[in-house]
Scaffold this active site. Structure first.
Site: not given
Length: 293
Positions: A62-63, A101, A131, A133, A198
């Site tokens: 999602d970056s 993501d 993925k 978070e 991270e």
């Protein structure tokens, strides 16, 4: 082939484009102490280059909200936008494991909603894992039960930027490091196939890596992780943002592209492009007829 390799879905990834990387293969790489290489990619061209270079895992991160779409953070990217980019990446990849993501808001409601959105990434876009978070143990268990491989993400989680008050190193105390390890163990127990760490101290990441049976993939978490991941645009200097402490730039694509674009503009302005060899011509009979017309 050994029994462990057979159970992992084949031989270990070697860079050969015919040896497909799977989630179980990542755990086998950890057991055999083979470092895992990972990069983000967001489109066909870069994904193809990353895959052909032998990278083990490609994250459609999602970056892309920041490095591709110019947003301030990752929060505004939508499921449909992430699906669009995941499809493009999947079409390019033959060997690497493709992980998508889950964007902010796509798994923050009910467990059922999170599973339904994850199904879209696998069924509609071809992702081979998703993925998520945070320490969302119940969601990881539900996704695992639904046969959807999961990569968990702990530490500095960009979707929590407002709660964290910015992009800050996490787990800087012994107590916080213990909580981080407990979360990682719980996620692995729930079925996560790997854990991204991270922005955490090297020592904390090393302790977690030593205890987990599934691999850790670090970004700003030190060299003891089982693998490393970077944002593609950071790697080649296309991110237009200050360089983070953990980023190593391997090329200056910004200068390369800028120079090429400027030379093109100059050639157009001086009528040096296109030249005769770069132009099409009438066949000789047609040309003769045109001259006498």
């Amino acid at each position: 082939m050994s029994l462990t390799n057979f159970l992992a879905g084949g031989n270990l990834p070697t860079g050969n484009p015919t040896t497909k990387v799977t989630v179980p293969a990542l755990s086998e790489m950890k057991r055999q102490l083979k470092p895992i290489s990972a990069l983000t990619a967001y489109d066909y061209a870069t994904a193809r280059l990353v895959d052909e270079a032998g990278i083990d895992l490609i994250l459609v991160g999602d970056s892309l909200a920041m490095v591709v779409m110019g947003h301030e953070n990752t929060l505004s990217i939508t499921v449909d936008e992430m699906l669009h980019h995941t499809r493009a990446v999947r079409r390019a990849v033959r060997r690497a494991l493709v992980v998508a993501d889950m964007p902010f808001g796509s798994y923050h409601g009910t467990i059922a909603e999170g599973v339904a959105n994850a199904v879209r990434f696998v069924k509609e876009a071809g992702a081979e894992a998703v993925k998520i978070e945070g320490a969302r143990v119940e969601l990881v268990a539900a996704l695992t039960a639904a046969e959807i491989p999961v990569v968990a993400h702990l530490g500095l989680t960009p979707q929590s930027v407002h709660r964290m008050g910015g992009y800050r190193v996490q787990a800087k105390t012994a107590e916080a490091a213990m909580r981080l390890k407990a979360d990682a163990l719980a996620l692995a127990e729930a079925g996560a196939g790997a854990v991204v760490l991270e922005g955490v101290p090297r020592e904390a990441a090393a302790a977690i890596t030593a205890e987990l049976t599934v691999p850790t993939i670090g970004i700003g978490a030190g060299p003891e992780c089982d693998g490393q991941i970077l944002v593609f645009h950071d790697l080649v200097n296309l991110s237009f943002s200050p360089q983070a402490k953990f980023v190593r730039r391997y090329a200056d694509a910004a200068s390369l592209f800028r120079g090429a674009i400027e030379r093109y503009r100059e050639d157009v302005e001086h009528r040096a492009f296109p030249n005769d060899a770069e132009s099409y011509h009438l066949p000789k009979p047609e040309l003769a007829q045109a001259k006498t017309a």
